[in-house]
Scaffold this active site. Structure first.
Site, PDB file in Angstrom:
ATOM      1  N   LYS A  56       0.827  -1.206   0.000  1.00 32.06           N
ATOM      2  CA  LYS A  56       0.000   0.000   0.000  1.00 32.06           C
ATOM      3  C   LYS A  56       0.863   1.258   0.000  1.00 32.06           C
ATOM      4  O   LYS A  56       0.651   2.180  -0.775  1.00 32.06           O
ATOM      5  CB  LYS A  56      -0.916   0.008   1.230  1.00 32.06           C
ATOM      6  CG  LYS A  56      -1.980   1.060   1.162  1.00 32.06           C
ATOM      7  CD  LYS A  56      -2.416   1.543   2.527  1.00 32.06           C
ATOM      8  CE  LYS A  56      -1.438   2.572   3.052  1.00 32.06           C
ATOM      9  NZ  LYS A  56      -1.729   3.050   4.389  1.00 32.06           N
ATOM     10  N   ASP A  84      -6.445   0.948   1.358  1.00 25.47           N
ATOM     11  CA  ASP A  84      -6.278   0.998   2.815  1.00 25.47           C
ATOM     12  C   ASP A  84      -7.603   0.578   3.464  1.00 25.47           C
ATOM     13  O   ASP A  84      -8.512   0.107   2.779  1.00 25.47           O
ATOM     14  CB  ASP A  84      -5.833   2.403   3.271  1.00 25.47           C
ATOM     15  CG  ASP A  84      -6.963   3.418   3.137  1.00 25.47           C
ATOM     16  OD1 ASP A  84      -8.001   3.095   2.509  1.00 25.47           O
ATOM     17  OD2 ASP A  84      -6.832   4.519   3.679  1.00 25.47           O
TER      18      ASP A  84
END
Ligand code: SF4
Length: 281
Positions: A121, A140
């Site tokens: 991420k 996320d």
């Protein structure tokens, strides 16, 4: 509505209310962004923004950070979650960029992922925001929750990577970066984890969660709590000790011990006991 059409409608609706979809992490260059994103893991952007001004005063460049020790970094980030690990990661990251990448923050997702403290991420956020990568669609907790609630992804997408893959299949590549920010900001301020603000949301006509909320039975008037904690509308029976049944979405529901119906109401509030599948991450 199929998921592609739903996604297009949702992005259009969100664009109208979020005119500047961009990161809220304050930064002036890729180095500062990378530090801020590493710090933001399991922590709010707001808190990160509070510590980064002093951090960048102490370590204005990547070289300065690479020359430091984790013990020098720790006091500046002690109010952030996991400060010990993050102090080590930040110094390790700076040293690796200095020694293995000639002092330049790498631009690709695989190269970024080689750095300490940088997972999929984080690498995607940096590649997308700092370098306009068209490969990135970081997922996320907000993106994960919102994508599920709205129905942009299927129930099989039970990891961030699966959500990312499904979103990439239904969104045009040119929209990936923007979609990431729109969904994060929507999740942070409107479609919040505990209590989504559906009444202030522009998405309801396209939202699967909202649609299911509307299908819940309305409250029943005139129930008598003195006769039992629950009332089964199907067999018109009061009871105190319910059984539990799983519905077709895999959610455990309160059911009537006599007839097994899940059409049950709380006698104190008159409200249905039915729960809707949710992703409160
Ligand atoms: S309608 Fe409610 S659940 Fe759906 S996206 Fe909006 S806030 Fe979230």
């Amino acid at each position: 509505m199929n998921r592609k059409a739903r996604a297009r409608a949702v992005l259009e609706a969100l664009r109208r209310v979020i005119p500047r979809p961009e990161t809220e992490l304050r930064h002036e260059n890729p180095y500062q962004l990378l530090v801020a994103v590493i710090l933001s893991a399991q922590c709010t952007d707001e808190r990160v923004n509070r510590v980064t001004p002093a951090f960048f005063e102490a370590f204005p460049t990547l070289e300065a950070l690479a020359a430091a020790e984790p013990e020098d970094v720790y006091p500046l980030i002690r109010s952030i979650s996991y400060p010990n690990n993050k102090a080590k990661h930040l110094v390790g990251m700076a040293r690796m960029v200095r020694d293995a990448f000639g002092g330049e923050i790498p631009r690709t997702i695989p190269a970024l992922q080689r750095l300490p403290g940088v997972g999929r991420k984080t690498a995607q956020v940096v590649a997308s925001v700092a370098f306009d990568s068209e490969e990135a669609l970081p997922v996320d907790t907000h993106v994960f929750r919102v994508a599920h609630r709205i129905g942009l992804v299927t129930d099989e997408a039970d990891t961030p990577l699966k959500v990312e893959r499904q979103l990439k299949r239904i969104l045009p590549r040119k929209d990936w970066g923007e979609a990431h920010h729109l969904l994060i900001l929507h999740g942070r301020y409107t479609c919040t984890a505990r209590r989504p603000k559906c009444e202030a949301c522009p998405v309801p006509p396209h939202c699967r969660y909202y649609e299911r909320l509307q299908k819940l039975p309305p409250p029943l008037d005139g129930l008598d709590p003195g006769r039992g904690a629950f009332f089964c509308k199907t067999c018109a029976r009061y009871f105190d000790a319910p059984v539990r049944h799983e519905d077709r979405y895999g959610v455990e529901q309160i059911a009537c011990p006599a007839c097994g119906s899940m059409n049950v109401f709380d006698t104190k509030t008159g409200r249905t006991t039915k729960r809707i599948k949710d992703y409160r991450v």
